[in-house]
Write an enzyme that holds these catalytic residues in place. Structure first.
Site, PDB file in Angstrom:
ATOM      1  N   GLU A  45      79.503  66.661  15.170  1.00  0.00           N
ATOM      2  CA  GLU A  45      78.729  65.994  16.221  1.00  0.00           C
ATOM      3  C   GLU A  45      77.281  66.470  16.225  1.00  0.00           C
ATOM      4  O   GLU A  45      76.863  67.262  15.374  1.00  0.00           O
ATOM      5  CB  GLU A  45      79.371  66.250  17.589  1.00  0.00           C
ATOM      6  CG  GLU A  45      80.147  65.057  18.131  1.00  0.00           C
ATOM      7  CD  GLU A  45      79.287  63.833  18.381  1.00  0.00           C
ATOM      8  OE1 GLU A  45      78.037  63.934  18.401  1.00  0.00           O
ATOM      9  OE2 GLU A  45      79.860  62.747  18.565  1.00  0.00           O
ATOM     10  N   HIS A 100      69.233  60.919  20.748  1.00  0.00           N
ATOM     11  CA  HIS A 100      69.437  59.605  21.367  1.00  0.00           C
ATOM     12  C   HIS A 100      68.113  58.905  21.680  1.00  0.00           C
ATOM     13  O   HIS A 100      67.993  58.213  22.699  1.00  0.00           O
ATOM     14  CB  HIS A 100      70.282  59.711  22.636  1.00  0.00           C
ATOM     15  CG  HIS A 100      71.742  59.788  22.368  1.00  0.00           C
ATOM     16  ND1 HIS A 100      72.697  59.697  23.364  1.00  0.00           N
ATOM     17  CD2 HIS A 100      72.453  59.942  21.214  1.00  0.00           C
ATOM     18  CE1 HIS A 100      73.897  59.799  22.838  1.00  0.00           C
ATOM     19  NE2 HIS A 100      73.775  59.956  21.528  1.00  0.00           N
ATOM     20  N   GLU A 134      82.147  55.833  18.729  1.00  0.00           N
ATOM     21  CA  GLU A 134      82.147  57.086  19.497  1.00  0.00           C
ATOM     22  C   GLU A 134      81.193  57.001  20.675  1.00  0.00           C
ATOM     23  O   GLU A 134      81.489  57.505  21.763  1.00  0.00           O
ATOM     24  CB  GLU A 134      81.757  58.258  18.595  1.00  0.00           C
ATOM     25  CG  GLU A 134      81.940  59.631  19.230  1.00  0.00           C
ATOM     26  CD  GLU A 134      80.727  60.119  20.019  1.00  0.00           C
ATOM     27  OE1 GLU A 134      80.840  61.141  20.733  1.00  0.00           O
ATOM     28  OE2 GLU A 134      79.647  59.495  19.928  1.00  0.00           O
ATOM     29  N   GLU A 135      80.045  56.372  20.455  1.00  0.00           N
ATOM     30  CA  GLU A 135      79.052  56.284  21.535  1.00  0.00           C
ATOM     31  C   GLU A 135      79.560  55.450  22.707  1.00  0.00           C
ATOM     32  O   GLU A 135      79.035  55.552  23.807  1.00  0.00           O
ATOM     33  CB  GLU A 135      77.743  55.697  20.997  1.00  0.00           C
ATOM     34  CG  GLU A 135      77.049  56.537  19.932  1.00  0.00           C
ATOM     35  CD  GLU A 135      76.604  57.902  20.429  1.00  0.00           C
ATOM     36  OE1 GLU A 135      76.748  58.198  21.638  1.00  0.00           O
ATOM     37  OE2 GLU A 135      76.110  58.696  19.602  1.00  0.00           O
ATOM     38  N   HIS A 161      81.094  59.837  13.254  1.00  0.00           N
ATOM     39  CA  HIS A 161      80.980  58.440  13.711  1.00  0.00           C
ATOM     40  C   HIS A 161      79.695  57.833  13.167  1.00  0.00           C
ATOM     41  O   HIS A 161      78.655  58.498  13.122  1.00  0.00           O
ATOM     42  CB  HIS A 161      81.054  58.332  15.240  1.00  0.00           C
ATOM     43  CG  HIS A 161      79.905  58.936  15.980  1.00  0.00           C
ATOM     44  ND1 HIS A 161      78.770  58.225  16.313  1.00  0.00           N
ATOM     45  CD2 HIS A 161      79.714  60.189  16.479  1.00  0.00           C
ATOM     46  CE1 HIS A 161      77.929  59.002  16.992  1.00  0.00           C
ATOM     47  NE2 HIS A 161      78.475  60.199  17.099  1.00  0.00           N
ATOM     48  N   ASP A 205      72.843  61.893  15.116  1.00  0.00           N
ATOM     49  CA  ASP A 205      74.031  61.532  15.890  1.00  0.00           C
ATOM     50  C   ASP A 205      74.472  60.111  15.526  1.00  0.00           C
ATOM     51  O   ASP A 205      74.130  59.165  16.208  1.00  0.00           O
ATOM     52  CB  ASP A 205      73.724  61.632  17.382  1.00  0.00           C
ATOM     53  CG  ASP A 205      74.961  61.470  18.244  1.00  0.00           C
ATOM     54  OD1 ASP A 205      76.064  61.723  17.731  1.00  0.00           O
ATOM     55  OD2 ASP A 205      74.822  61.084  19.415  1.00  0.00           O
TER      56      ASP A 205
END
Length: 792
Positions: free
Chosen positions: A166, A242, A139-140, A93, A105
């Site tokens: 991922e 993140h 995706e998030e 993603h 990510d």
């Protein structure tokens, strides 16, 4: 690396933003078109831009419904020139969470996929099956784009297996932490093809237990597409996952190369495998798999593991029964001694767990939680030494008072047998439960038993000689080495998670529990040495001294939990939402309104470490729950309310609404005497949360979302998460409610929260000013939102 640098240079790629929907998509298309021009005649490349709209319910985070409109997928199919009936999917993603560059990510995975596409397309060797590369753009937003693809795209029907790329950390090795469901041939494919294997069925069972508050697209392909697959994730340095520190320069080229080597090899293997076309014939049965120090992977069918486990357990019980029955006249006496040792060993484990958890509870109570977050050795010095000291103390006291005049050699023998008995029982129970992780217990039964049989003569004739000790340590080498390796992997994954698991769960108690478990496992076959050696006082005093010194230092606050070190940051996560709230009555009148910056610290310490830097943020600004409103009248972006103890709102001026959200009832029809069918329209920015609470006596029976059956979240309210890409039409949906004949105060309370994650509406001047005051060891993610409660 060039692909990675260019994707992250775009900046945060939040769903609905121009960066995600236009710039990132255009960059991917530009690279794909370039690859297509240079591909060989052996292949055919097709490209499709999908913008799906849909909804689904998911039991993640207590359960909620997810809706999406016009989100973006970039789909590429590489196939033989004559086409292919079957395909393998590779998924990444390109979107990121707000305010982060999202290098690990998941930009790095998309970069790897671009390079794999480039490599395969230039090969003169034709593939047997197609390879579909899905660059998914949402995706998030809780797995929306993968759902849109697997349930709506025409190419999805040809997919027989998938690889999902991922991240739960930044770089390092990529761990295979989920496979299947069933389909053991997929694990075998990874075992045969991967050049640098790193896989663990233990990680799979931990992740699927729900202990870790995360999920991946693997769930969507499994549950909605009925497709088996492999889930891989980078797990190193989860402290900056993140956050703004997730930048491309922190991902080593070696990590990218390693991931590329593995995924390219596995994709090529699957795309040329006969089994892919007939995957339904090989689907039955689970598989036990684990790597040996990252060198190679052992994998075998779970049914074979079950047989091995039961045989190992049976042999151990046969050995123990034979020991008890020799000589027969003393069988009852021998059994009594064995059961006593068995009970004492279990009691020592329980006492150790209780004692260490009490220490962890005390540390949490005095406000020193997470002292080990930046300095992991502190947790070992504090909880590891406490656990080891408590174990030794219990058995030292038992030896002194309960076994005062008993032969030391006999005690060493019987406590070894007691540990073997415990592990044999655990092995049988875990196998009966169907847990593939039971292979660990097999190691802890088979190797000690073989070691005991080899050194039995030496021990019975000469006692605990140096030769006995050397042979004993050599025999235990394999299970101990593997357990140390596994414990490193577990702590590598779990320790950073404690910094983002909310303020309800005391992280010290969780980590202390893990440390006790590993201490108990690692010490289980050394308890007998407490009874063999003359004295353990020196060891006990040393461990106690280290524990006491560490405890004093932790209580003094010398170990600060967080770090702003540029090379290795370990920040505290704080989320700030400049919130404007309005509460309407049944007639649409505003009966209450307020505005403030809602602050949530994402770990157990809450805001206690921030208050000295921003004195206004303290316990005096706690916000009471609005009992009449769903989810306490707070604009949760996801239903994570159960993870936080206190809510704090720092009062500031009202938020200027440039693009206010709105919800309206288009039409209501009375179907039956007590049933109402209402069509609603909602207009909002790219992200919206909808909260529904039927009023007293009413019930939500059906709606047009998901599969039509409303899914309640924890607490009983209904939560709907909505996001959209560019140029999406207003959101229309309908609900059916059962209501009593008299409903003068309304049938349903419905609240809508609009979240502004990008653009000029994202941060107000007040929010900017407050964020500037936060210390540099925090990662402070801020955005603006509005909350409106209506009664219909």
């Amino acid at each position: 690396r060039g692909y990675l640098d260019n994707i992250t240079a775009i900046g945060p790629r939040t769903v609905g933003s121009p960066e995600n929907e236009v710039l990132a998509v255009n960059y991917l298309l530009e690279q794909i078109r370039g690859i297509e021009r240079e591909s060989t005649d052996a292949h055919k490349i097709s490209v499709d831009i999908q913008r799906p709209t849909g909804s689904f319910s998911i039991d993640f985070l207590g359960g909620f419904t997810s809706c999406y409109a016009n989100i973006t997928n970039v789909v590429v199919k590489l196939e033989p020139r004559n086409g292919a009936e079957h395909a393998v999917l590779s998924n990444c993603h390109f979107d990121s969470v707000p305010n982060t560059p999202g290098a690990s990510d998941d930009a790095v995975s998309c970069a790897v996929m671009l390079e794999i596409l480039n490599t395969l397309s230039k090969s003169s060797e034709s593939l047997q099956h197609a390879v579909i590369f899905l660059f998914n753009g949402a995706e998030e937003n809780i797995l929306q784009a993968s759902h849109g693809f697997i349930t709506q795209h025409e190419w999805a029907k040809s997919i027989r297996a998938f690889i999902n790329l991922e991240a739960a950390g930044v770089g390092g090795k990529e761990l295979v932490f989920q496979t299947g469901p069933e389909n053991p041939w997929l694990v075998q494919a990874y075992v045969v093809a991967a050049k640098h294997p790193f896989a663990s069925v233990v990680a799979q069972e931990i992740f699927q237990s729900g202990i870790i508050p995360a999920d991946t697209d693997f769930r969507i392909y499994r549950d909605f597409g009925n497709v088996p697959g492999i889930d891989l994730a980078f797990i190193e340095n989860g402290y900056i996952y993140h956050t703004k520190y997730d930048t491309s320069d922190r991902i080593l080229t070696d990590s990218i190369q390693r991931a590329g080597d593995n995924i390219l090899a596995v994709l090529k293997y699957l795309a040329t495998s006969e089994k892919l076309a007939k995957s339904f014939e090989y689907r039955h049965g689970n598989v036990v798999f684990f790597d040996i120090l990252g060198l190679f992977v052992l994998a075998y069918p779970a049914r074979v593991g079950t047989i091995m486990n039961y045989i190992t357990s049976a042999i151990a019980f046969f050995y123990l029964s034979k020991k008890v029955l020799q000589p027969k006249p003393r069988a009852v006496h021998n059994l009594k001694k064995l059961l006593t040792a068995f009970g004492l060993t279990l009691a020592s484990w329980v006492c150790t767990l209780v004692a260490v958890l009490m220490v962890a509870m005390f540390i949490s109570f005095i406000g020193r939680a997470l002292s080990w977050y930046t300095h992991f050795y502190v947790s070992v010095s504090l909880y590891g030494t406490a656990a080891a000291a408590k174990l030794i103390l219990v058995h030292m006291l038992a030896k002194k008072f309960f076994y005062k005049n008993v032969n030391e050699q006999f005690l060493g023998d019987v406590f070894f047998d007691a540990s073997l008995m415990i592990w044999s029982i655990v092995l049988a129970v875990m196998t009966q439960m169907g847990l593939c992780s039971a292979f660990i217990c097999t190691l802890w039964v088979a190797f000690p038993l073989l070691t005991k049989l080899m050194i039995h003569k030496e021990f019975s004739q000469k006692g605990a000689t140096m030769k006995f000790i050397a042979m004993y340590m050599l025999g235990m080498f394999v299970p101990y080495l593997y357990m140390l390796y596994l414990s490193w992997t577990v702590f590598e994954m779990f320790t950073p998670v404690m910094g983002r698991s909310g303020s309800e769960i005391p992280p010290d108690m969780v980590l202390a529990g893990f440390i006790v478990i590993f201490t108990v496992i690692l010490s289980s076959y050394f308890i007998n040495f407490i009874y063999l050696v003359k004295s353990t006082k020196t060891t006990l005093v040393t461990l106690t001294t280290v524990f006491v010194v560490t405890l004093i230092l932790v209580c003094s606050g010398i170990f600060f939990p967080y770090s702003s070190d540029a090379a290795n940051p370990k920040p505290k996560r704080v989320f700030l939402q400049h919130t404007s709230r309005r509460f309407h009555d049944l007639d649409g009148n505003v009966v209450k309104s307020d505005s403030g910056i809602w602050i949530n610290g994402f770990d157990y310490n809450g805001i206690s470490h921030i208050t000295p830097h921003v004195p206004e943020i303290n316990d005096t600004i706690r916000t009471p729950c609005e009992e009449q409103a769903p989810f306490c009248g707070l604009p949760w972006i996801l239903p994570v309310h159960f993870m936080f103890r206190f809510q704090r709102m720092f009062r500031v001026a009202d938020l200027h609404r440039r693009k206010p959200a709105a919800v309206a009832v288009f039409h209501t029809t009375r179907i039956l005497r007590a049933k109402f069918h209402s069509t609603l329209e909602a207009v909002s920015p790219s992200h919206m949360s909808l909260y529904v609470r039927p009023r007293a006596g009413s019930a939500l029976s059906r709606w047009s979302l998901g599969d039509g059956m409303p899914v309640a979240s924890l607490g009983g309210d209904y939560f709907v998460f909505y996001s959209r890409g560019l140029h999406a039409a207003p959101w229309h949906f309908w609900v059916e409610l059962m209501a009593p004949e008299k409903h003068s105060d309304g049938i349903v309370s419905l609240a809508i929260a609009a979240h502004y994650f990008f653009g000029e509406d994202q941060k107000s001047p007040q929010l900017y000013a407050l964020l500037e005051r936060f210390p540099n060891w925090t990662f402070s993610s801020g955005w603006s939102c509005t909350y409106d409660l209506f009664v219909f």
